[in-house]
Scaffold this motif. Structure first.
Motif, PDB file in Angstrom:
ATOM      1  N   LYS A  40       0.811  -1.229   0.000  1.00 52.01           N
ATOM      2  CA  LYS A  40       0.000   0.000   0.000  1.00 52.01           C
ATOM      3  C   LYS A  40       0.844   1.279   0.000  1.00 52.01           C
ATOM      4  CE  LYS A  40      -4.110  -1.998   2.159  1.00 52.01           C
ATOM      5  NZ  LYS A  40      -3.688  -3.396   2.007  1.00 52.01           N
ATOM      6  N   PRO A  41       1.601   1.526  -1.074  1.00 49.18           N
ATOM      7  CA  PRO A  41       2.353   2.785  -1.151  1.00 49.18           C
ATOM      8  C   PRO A  41       1.408   3.977  -1.235  1.00 49.18           C
ATOM      9  CG  PRO A  41       2.387   1.637  -3.252  1.00 49.18           C
ATOM     10  CD  PRO A  41       1.770   0.687  -2.271  1.00 49.18           C
ATOM     11  N   ASP A  42       1.916   5.151  -0.829  1.00 48.75           N
ATOM     12  CA  ASP A  42       1.088   6.353  -0.831  1.00 48.75           C
ATOM     13  C   ASP A  42       0.640   6.752  -2.233  1.00 48.75           C
ATOM     14  OD1 ASP A  42       1.322   6.550   1.912  1.00 48.75           O
ATOM     15  OD2 ASP A  42       3.069   7.872   1.820  1.00 48.75           O
ATOM     16  N   ARG A  43       1.497   6.457  -3.225  1.00 49.19           N
ATOM     17  CA  ARG A  43       1.196   6.859  -4.599  1.00 49.19           C
ATOM     18  C   ARG A  43       1.987   5.987  -5.558  1.00 49.19           C
ATOM     19  NH1 ARG A  43       2.975  12.817  -6.182  1.00 49.19           N
ATOM     20  NH2 ARG A  43       4.976  11.862  -5.619  1.00 49.19           N
ATOM     21  N   ILE A  44       1.389   5.670  -6.693  1.00 49.14           N
ATOM     22  CA  ILE A  44       2.069   4.900  -7.733  1.00 49.14           C
ATOM     23  C   ILE A  44       2.012   5.715  -9.020  1.00 49.14           C
ATOM     24  CG2 ILE A  44       2.083   2.783  -9.101  1.00 49.14           C
ATOM     25  CD1 ILE A  44       0.560   1.453  -6.728  1.00 49.14           C
ATOM     26  N   ASN A  45       3.170   6.054  -9.562  1.00 50.93           N
ATOM     27  CA  ASN A  45       3.258   6.699 -10.870  1.00 50.93           C
ATOM     28  C   ASN A  45       3.638   5.647 -11.899  1.00 50.93           C
ATOM     29  OD1 ASN A  45       2.774   9.634 -10.672  1.00 50.93           O
ATOM     30  ND2 ASN A  45       4.443   9.555  -9.170  1.00 50.93           N
ATOM     31  N   LEU A  46       2.740   5.379 -12.839  1.00 53.36           N
ATOM     32  CA  LEU A  46       2.968   4.348 -13.848  1.00 53.36           C
ATOM     33  C   LEU A  46       3.132   5.030 -15.209  1.00 53.36           C
ATOM     34  CD1 LEU A  46       1.000   0.983 -14.106  1.00 53.36           C
ATOM     35  CD2 LEU A  46       2.159   2.074 -16.026  1.00 53.36           C
ATOM     36  N   PHE A  47       4.364   5.029 -15.706  1.00 51.40           N
ATOM     37  CA  PHE A  47       4.706   5.690 -16.957  1.00 51.40           C
ATOM     38  C   PHE A  47       4.755   4.660 -18.088  1.00 51.40           C
ATOM     39  CE2 PHE A  47       6.356   8.507 -13.712  1.00 51.40           C
ATOM     40  CZ  PHE A  47       6.020   9.764 -14.198  1.00 51.40           C
ATOM     41  N   LEU A  48       4.048   4.944 -19.154  1.00 50.47           N
ATOM     42  CA  LEU A  48       4.041   4.063 -20.317  1.00 50.47           C
ATOM     43  C   LEU A  48       4.999   4.578 -21.385  1.00 50.47           C
ATOM     44  CD1 LEU A  48       0.184   3.511 -20.555  1.00 50.47           C
ATOM     45  CD2 LEU A  48       1.879   1.891 -19.663  1.00 50.47           C
ATOM     46  N   THR A  49       5.817   3.675 -21.921  1.00 50.08           N
ATOM     47  CA  THR A  49       6.638   4.068 -23.060  1.00 50.08           C
ATOM     48  C   THR A  49       5.747   4.279 -24.282  1.00 50.08           C
ATOM     49  OG1 THR A  49       7.078   1.749 -23.643  1.00 50.08           O
ATOM     50  CG2 THR A  49       8.677   2.859 -22.203  1.00 50.08           C
ATOM     51  N   HIS A  50       4.712   3.440 -24.397  1.00 50.78           N
ATOM     52  CA  HIS A  50       3.713   3.565 -25.467  1.00 50.78           C
ATOM     53  C   HIS A  50       2.575   2.608 -25.147  1.00 50.78           C
ATOM     54  CE1 HIS A  50       6.200   0.188 -26.610  1.00 50.78           C
ATOM     55  NE2 HIS A  50       5.488  -0.101 -27.670  1.00 50.78           N
ATOM     56  N   THR A  51       1.585   2.553 -26.013  1.00 51.38           N
ATOM     57  CA  THR A  51       0.388   1.773 -25.689  1.00 51.38           C
ATOM     58  C   THR A  51       0.183   0.575 -26.612  1.00 51.38           C
ATOM     59  OG1 THR A  51      -0.857   3.506 -26.866  1.00 51.38           O
ATOM     60  CG2 THR A  51      -0.902   3.552 -24.465  1.00 51.38           C
ATOM     61  N   HIS A  52       1.263   0.042 -27.194  1.00 50.81           N
ATOM     62  CA  HIS A  52       1.111  -1.248 -27.871  1.00 50.81           C
ATOM     63  C   HIS A  52       0.760  -2.300 -26.817  1.00 50.81           C
ATOM     64  CE1 HIS A  52       3.531  -0.081 -31.711  1.00 50.81           C
ATOM     65  NE2 HIS A  52       2.269   0.340 -31.732  1.00 50.81           N
ATOM     66  N   PHE A  53       0.033  -3.322 -27.247  1.00 52.49           N
ATOM     67  CA  PHE A  53      -0.641  -4.214 -26.302  1.00 52.49           C
ATOM     68  C   PHE A  53       0.310  -4.894 -25.326  1.00 52.49           C
ATOM     69  CE2 PHE A  53      -3.110  -8.094 -25.164  1.00 52.49           C
ATOM     70  CZ  PHE A  53      -4.182  -7.439 -24.567  1.00 52.49           C
ATOM     71  N   ASP A  54       1.510  -5.258 -25.792  1.00 55.25           N
ATOM     72  CA  ASP A  54       2.425  -5.961 -24.886  1.00 55.25           C
ATOM     73  C   ASP A  54       2.894  -5.087 -23.728  1.00 55.25           C
ATOM     74  OD1 ASP A  54       3.694  -4.621 -27.063  1.00 55.25           O
ATOM     75  OD2 ASP A  54       5.599  -5.599 -26.627  1.00 55.25           O
ATOM     76  N   HIS A  55       2.690  -3.771 -23.834  1.00 58.42           N
ATOM     77  CA  HIS A  55       3.119  -2.853 -22.782  1.00 58.42           C
ATOM     78  C   HIS A  55       1.981  -2.393 -21.879  1.00 58.42           C
ATOM     79  CE1 HIS A  55       7.297  -2.081 -24.339  1.00 58.42           C
ATOM     80  NE2 HIS A  55       6.738  -2.696 -25.371  1.00 58.42           N
ATOM     81  N   ILE A  56       0.745  -2.749 -22.215  1.00 60.71           N
ATOM     82  CA  ILE A  56      -0.398  -2.304 -21.400  1.00 60.71           C
ATOM     83  C   ILE A  56      -1.331  -3.435 -20.982  1.00 60.71           C
ATOM     84  CG2 ILE A  56      -0.374  -0.006 -22.445  1.00 60.71           C
ATOM     85  CD1 ILE A  56      -2.854  -0.842 -24.078  1.00 60.71           C
ATOM     86  N   CYS A  57      -1.090  -4.658 -21.472  1.00 61.28           N
ATOM     87  CA  CYS A  57      -2.054  -5.734 -21.241  1.00 61.28           C
ATOM     88  C   CYS A  57      -2.129  -6.166 -19.777  1.00 61.28           C
ATOM     89  CB  CYS A  57      -1.759  -6.936 -22.139  1.00 61.28           C
ATOM     90  SG  CYS A  57      -0.107  -7.632 -21.931  1.00 61.28           S
ATOM     91  N   GLY A  58      -1.177  -5.717 -18.953  1.00 62.07           N
ATOM     92  CA  GLY A  58      -1.255  -6.040 -17.536  1.00 62.07           C
ATOM     93  C   GLY A  58      -2.108  -5.064 -16.736  1.00 62.07           C
TER      94      GLY A  58
END
Length: 276
Positions: free
Chosen positions: A63-81
């Motif tokens: 339970k961290p106070d905040r999570i910053n999730l940066f995407l390199t791009h939105t091709h499926f292998d990088h966002i499917c999780g």
């Protein structure tokens, strides 16, 4: 209370294109890209491929106070999780999603909504709890505070991609995936961006011998990673975004050849943590 100066990178997914779990990839890992970067008390996640599921389970416990999730791009292998990233469903740890590669007028939240809608997925995005969506212009810095400096760089990839440089506590780590070079020509934008970095995680999907059959696919080679690193005067190089057809035996050969060519070079392994 003394502020933490810890600066680490943990690999939760190192594979590109598609997850390939199984006995032939157990050493280096079969999950697609996901990195956990700790800068003192600040948590950054880079990309959310299938490796994000296991990371999400651990973060849901902590339970961290905040999570910053940066995407390199939105091709499926990088966002499917993302649909399986448990903190997104919890109110305890707000998740901030960031993307800088999308064209003007296209928004990250809309892209993720399209992924999580019928008939592609049964659970819509609006069931997420405390999530925030940030679009930014790649090439501009992002202010995170707590002594963390984050700069961005456009990469050469179909539909665009964004590289990241994180500076903290006098050291720096760069994440450069997915990007393609031109044969015989160094990408000066990347060379300048990563100059002097302590640790560079670089798209090494192919070998130089394989690359001619994959021109314009948007990826680089491990040999190019070392050429760029030498030109930029960086410290350690970590080869990343492994091709799904490269099994452990293949990656062992790459590891030996790369370390011989540039001592200290590593091949990214799922579950490994590196001190920057």
């Amino acid at each position: 209370m003394t502020e933490s100066r810890e600066f680490t990178v943990k690999f939760w997914g190192v594979r590109g294109s598609i997850a390939v779990p199984g006995p032939s990839t157990v050493k280096y890992g079969g999950n697609t890209t996901c990195l956990e970067i700790r800068c003192g008390d600040e948590l950054l996640v880079i990309d959310a491929g299938t490796g994000a599921r296991a990371l999400g389970l651990e973060l849901a416990r902590k339970k961290p106070d905040r999570i910053n999730l940066f995407l390199t791009h939105t091709h499926f292998d990088h966002i499917c999780g993302i649909p399986f990233f448990q903190p997104a469903y919890l109110a305890d740890s707000p998740v901030h999603f960031w993307a800088g590669h999308l064209p003007r007028g296209t928004h990250l939240k809309d892209v993720l909504c399209q992924m999580m809608m019928a008939p592609l997925f049964p659970v819509p995005l609006h069931v997420f709890s405390t999530c925030h969506y940030h679009d930014f212009d790649c090439g501009k810095p992002i202010s995170l505070g707590n002594g963390v400096e984050l700069n961005t760089c456009p990469l050469n990839h179909p539909d665009g991609a964004c590289g990241y440089r994180i500076d903290f506590a006098g050291k720096s780590v760069c994440v450069i995936t997915d990007t393609e070079h031109k044969r015989g020509e160094l990408d000066r934008t990347i060379v300048d961006f990563i100059a002097g970095a302590d640790l560079v995680i670089y798209d090494s999907t192919y070998t130089d011998a394989e690359y001619p059959d994959h021109v314009d696919w948007g990826h680089s080679t491990w040999q190019e990673a070392l050429r760029v690193a030498d030109a930029a005067g960086v410290g350690r190089v970590v080869l990343f975004h492994h091709d799904p057809v490269h099994d452990d035996a293949f990656m062992d050969r790459v590891a030996r050849e790369a370390a011989a060519a540039r001592p200290g070079t590593l091949v990214a392994r799922e579950g490994e943590t590196l001190d920057v």
